[in-house]
Structures are given as structure tokens and as C-alpha cells.
Design an enzyme around this catalytic site. Structure first.
Site, PDB file in Angstrom:
ATOM      1  CG  ASP A  92      47.007  38.117  38.072  1.00 53.64           C
ATOM      2  OD1 ASP A  92      47.020  39.331  37.843  1.00 53.64           O
ATOM      3  OD2 ASP A  92      47.770  37.557  38.881  1.00 53.64           O
TER       4      ASP A  92
ATOM      5  N   GLY B 270      52.804  38.537  41.506  1.00 52.99           N
ATOM      6  CA  GLY B 270      52.816  38.784  40.065  1.00 52.99           C
ATOM      7  C   GLY B 270      52.725  37.418  39.388  1.00 52.99           C
ATOM      8  CB  ALA B 271      50.407  36.113  36.803  1.00 56.93           C
TER       9      ALA B 271
ATOM     10  CG  ASN C  62      46.005  42.963  35.830  1.00 54.43           C
ATOM     11  OD1 ASN C  62      46.893  42.178  36.127  1.00 54.43           O
ATOM     12  ND2 ASN C  62      46.225  44.267  35.789  1.00 54.43           N
TER      13      ASN C  62
ATOM     14  NE  ARG D 145      48.107  35.919  45.571  1.00 55.02           N
ATOM     15  CZ  ARG D 145      48.347  37.137  45.083  1.00 55.02           C
ATOM     16  NH1 ARG D 145      49.556  37.458  44.649  1.00 55.02           N
ATOM     17  NH2 ARG D 145      47.379  38.040  45.003  1.00 55.02           N
TER      18      ARG D 145
ATOM     19  CD  GLN E  15      49.962  44.963  44.698  1.00 56.90           C
ATOM     20  OE1 GLN E  15      49.331  45.978  44.958  1.00 56.90           O
ATOM     21  NE2 GLN E  15      49.430  43.763  44.817  1.00 56.90           N
TER      22      GLN E  15
HETATM   23  O1  MRU Z   1      48.216  40.419  43.707  1.00 58.67           O
HETATM   24  P1  MRU Z   1      49.401  40.549  42.800  1.00 58.67           P
HETATM   25  O2  MRU Z   1      50.335  41.634  43.185  1.00 58.67           O
HETATM   26  O3  MRU Z   1      50.100  39.221  42.586  1.00 58.67           O
HETATM   27  O4  MRU Z   1      48.748  40.953  41.401  1.00 58.67           O
HETATM   28  C1  MRU Z   1      49.591  41.150  40.310  1.00 58.67           C
HETATM   29  C2  MRU Z   1      48.897  41.665  39.110  1.00 58.67           C
HETATM   30  O5  MRU Z   1      47.703  41.863  39.091  1.00 58.67           O
HETATM   31  C3  MRU Z   1      49.735  41.828  37.884  1.00 58.67           C
HETATM   32  O6  MRU Z   1      49.250  42.860  37.091  1.00 58.67           O
HETATM   33  C4  MRU Z   1      49.694  40.517  37.074  1.00 58.67           C
HETATM   34  O7  MRU Z   1      50.035  39.430  37.882  1.00 58.67           O
HETATM   35  C5  MRU Z   1      50.587  40.550  35.909  1.00 58.67           C
HETATM   36  S1  MRU Z   1      52.271  40.462  36.400  1.00 58.67           S
HETATM   37  C6  MRU Z   1      53.250  40.433  35.054  1.00 58.67           C
END
Ligand code: MRU
Length: 353
Positions: free
Chosen positions: A237, A52-53, A247, A91, A196
Site C-alpha cells: 500500500d 486495494g491500493a 501492506n 483512506r 479479502q
Molecule cells: O484494506 P485493503 O483491502 O484495501 O488492503 C489491500 C492490501 O493490503 C493489498 O495487498 C494492497 O493494497 C495491494 S493491492 C494491489
């Protein structure tokens, strides 16, 4: 976030030790992990034990600062650069990672005394993290204004407390609406391949007692067509200067479906998700992850074993599909995006100075 009646953050420091909730273990096990060194921080981000970002930005800032504070004075300047490069490569798509690391780097770049550097690095990381929590709370308060009594909301992936430090981005308005006593219902996309939505968002909503159901990713259009979805909110993201966003893979198709069905589609994000160097979503780097995430579940082969798979982790939603942006400074519609962008530039410049 609530777990068995107790409040937790996704990442925290206690007595100079760094802890996270292991998101790969949820929802089967609530496991707390200590990240003891920079390699463990790198691996936890890369393997998505924390994801999550904004959460990636927070753990990177804290992990970077703690590693600096533990560094031998004689190797300090070399380590400051080495650790930065290492974590930045963990990442690819979420710009919060770079913004978290930069918050620490900017705070120490004009210092030469090792003691001052170590203290300043820790203070900068803590400030970045606390600010992230405040921004998410603010997103919750503003976003709540969009949610009416009985509102049925679709969300994709997990943009909750787990994906931030606390509270969430897309889930923050839903939390706030629930705390205000509004009756809401959340459709949770399962979010293949890493689930997720099913594993994390549904778990968070259940802990809070928010009414919800998991749907397969392909079902969103069906429910929209039936008039059962009033609003879509997702996180992001990376946000570019033209309002395009990246995203979790599948966000773009939800946005197109929402427009086709006349349903408002909102992006909720803190300032750490804005990339002030990027003009357009076309330039956002998209992380490709292992085909195994698509082909296997818990080591079990899901296909014949004769095929490969493609696994882009994110997609880009052009601004024209986005009704508005829920930010810590308010809700901005697409026409006002330039005002939001100018505010974001000022915000980030003030952090740098
Ligand atoms: O690959 P992830 O699980 O890190 O991707 C997360 C997302 O795409 C979320 O929607 C994004 O990071 C926003 S989190 C507040």
C-alpha cells in the site's frame, strides 16, 4: 478480470458515468454499482466497496475528474480543492490515493479556462488509469520469471485485478504463469478480519481456473515449515525510500516466517505505490478501522459482546525481510533498491511535468 467468461475491470467509465464492482458483495453476488457523485465515491472507498491500493487511486482519480467536469464554472476552483481534500481523507495508508488525485490536480493547476480544466482533468484521470493497467501487465510478465513449473506460492490479502484496475500486482505473475501453461498452486491466506483472501483472491483464482486452497492466516508458518511453500508474493500500500513497505495486517509476520524458513518473499507494486516523500516505513500512517470488523460478521456477534477489539488494517515490513520488488520496470533485489527508487523519482517527476 474474467467473470463468467467475460472481461471486467474493477472500475471504469462509460458515457461519463463511473462504475465499480462492489467488492463487499463478492463472492456471493457480482454487483455493479454506479457512483453518481463525489460523496458516493468517498463512501465507496471508505466502506471498501472498492479497495486495494491501485484501485483506490484509480477510482479517486476518475471520481475527482468527473466531479470537476460536472462542477458549476463559478464554483470550480473551490470545488477542485474541496473534492481533493474530501477524497484524500477517505483512506489513510495507500499512497496510490494521493498519487491518483495528484495526477489530476497537476494536470489542471496552471489552467484557468473552465472548459480546458474539465477536459484536462478527465484526460489526466484516464491516462493514470490506463497506465496502471499497463504497469500491472508488466509486473505480471516480470514476475512470471520467478515462477517455476510446479511452484507453490503463498499470497496474503487480495492484490489481484479487483485491487487494481485489472490484472493485479501480486496475482499478475500467477496469472501470467498460468497463461503460459505452467502448473502452479496458490495458498491463499483468508486475511482476517475482512477476508479479502477468502472472498476475493480465491474468487479471482477460481474464475481463472488457477489451482489454489484457502488457509487460515495462522497456518502459513505450518506449511512453510513443511516445505510446501516455494515463494511468497504480496502487494503493498506504500513503499518508502529505504525499501520498507506497508501492506495488509499480517504481511510482516509472513515475511519474518519466510526468512526464517529460507523462502523468497517478494513485493509486487506499480509506481503509484511509491511514496517519494517518505524516508522510512516507520513514518507510514497506519489506518485503524472499526472494532466491529473484528467483533462481528454480517451483524452477527463473534465475541461475548463484553470485549472491545483493536483493528490496525496494515503493518510495516522492514526491507531486510524483502527478497525483492517486482515492478513495471523489472525485478529489483534489496541491494538494488536505490536504483529502483531513483527510477521511481524520475517516473513520478515526468508525470508531474
Ligand atoms: O484494506 P485493503 O483491502 O484495501 O488492503 C489491500 C492490501 O493490503 C493489498 O495487498 C494492497 O493494497 C495491494 S493491492 C494491489
Amino acid at each position: 478480470m474474467l467473470y463468467q467468461g467475460k472481461n471486467y475491470r474493477s472500475v471504469w467509465v462509460n458515457e461519463r458515468k463511473l462504475f465499480i464492482i462492489d467488492q463487499n458483495a463478492l463472492p456471493y453476488e457480482f454487483k455493479i454499482l454506479e457512483l453518481e457523485n463525489i460523496q458516493q465515491v468517498f463512501a465507496a472507498i471508505q466502506k471498501m466497496k472498492i479497495r486495494g491500493a491501485p484501485a483506490i487511486g484509480a477510482v479517486a482519480a476518475l471520481g475527482y475528474a468527473l466531479a470537476i467536469s460536472r462542477s458549476k464554472d463559478s464554483q470550480l476552483s473551490e470545488n477542485i480543492n474541496r473534492y481533493y481534500k474530501l477524497l484524500l481523507a477517505s483512506r489513510l495508508t495507500a499512497v496510490d490515493l494521493k498519487n491518483g488525485l495528484d495526477a489530476v490536480k497537476w494536470a489542471i493547476e496552471n489552467e484557468s479556462d473552465p472548459k480546458v480544466i474539465k477536459t484536462a482533468a478527465l484526460q489526466a484521470a484516464e491516462k493514470f488509469v490506463e497506465n496502471s493497467v499497463l504497469e500491472c501487465q508488466s509486473i505480471g510478465r516480470y514476475g512470471n520469471q520467478l515462477i517455476t513449473e510446479g511452484c507453490r506460492i503463498l499470497t496474503h490479502c487480495n492484490a489481484g485485478a479487483l485491487a487494481t484496475v485489472d490484472y493485479g500486482t501480486a496475482l499478475a505473475p500467477m496469472r501470467e504463469a498460468h497463461y503460459c501453461g505452467k502448473k502452479i498452486f496458490v495458498y491463499v491466506d483468508e486475511t482476517r478480519p475482512r477476508l479479502q483472501g477468502m472472498r476475493l483472491t480465491a474468487w479471482e483464482l477460481a474464475q481463472e481456473g488457477i489451482d489454489h486452497a484457502i488457509i487460515v492466516d495462522n497456518a502459513a508458518g505450518y506449511y512453510m515449515q513443511q516445505g510446501k511453500i516455494d515463494l511468497v508474493i504480496t502487494g503493498a500500500d506504500r513503499i518508502a525510500a529505504n525499501g520498507d513497505i506497508a501492506n495488509k495486517i499480517g504481511t510482516y509476520s509472513k515475511a519474518v516466517l519466510a526468512k526464517e524458513n529460507g523462502i523468497p518473499f517478494y513485493i509486487a507494486a506499480p509506481f503509484s505505490t511509491f511514496d517519494r516523500k517518505l524516508q522510512s516505513g516507520k513514518d507510514i500512517p497506519i489506518e485503524e478501522r472499526s472494532p466491529d470488523e473484528v467483533l462481528k460478521y454480517n451483524e452477527m456477534e463473534l465475541s461475548s459482546g463484553l470485549s472491545t477489539a483493536y483493528n490496525p488494517a496494515f503493518d510495516v515490513t522492514p526491507a531486510k525481510y524483502i527478497t525483492g520488488y517486482i515492478t513495471p520496470a523489472g525485478i529489483f533485489n534489496s541491494k538494488d533498491f536505490y536504483k529502483l527508487w531513483e527510477m521511481n523519482i524520475r517516473e513520478q517527476s515526468s508525470r508531474q511535468s
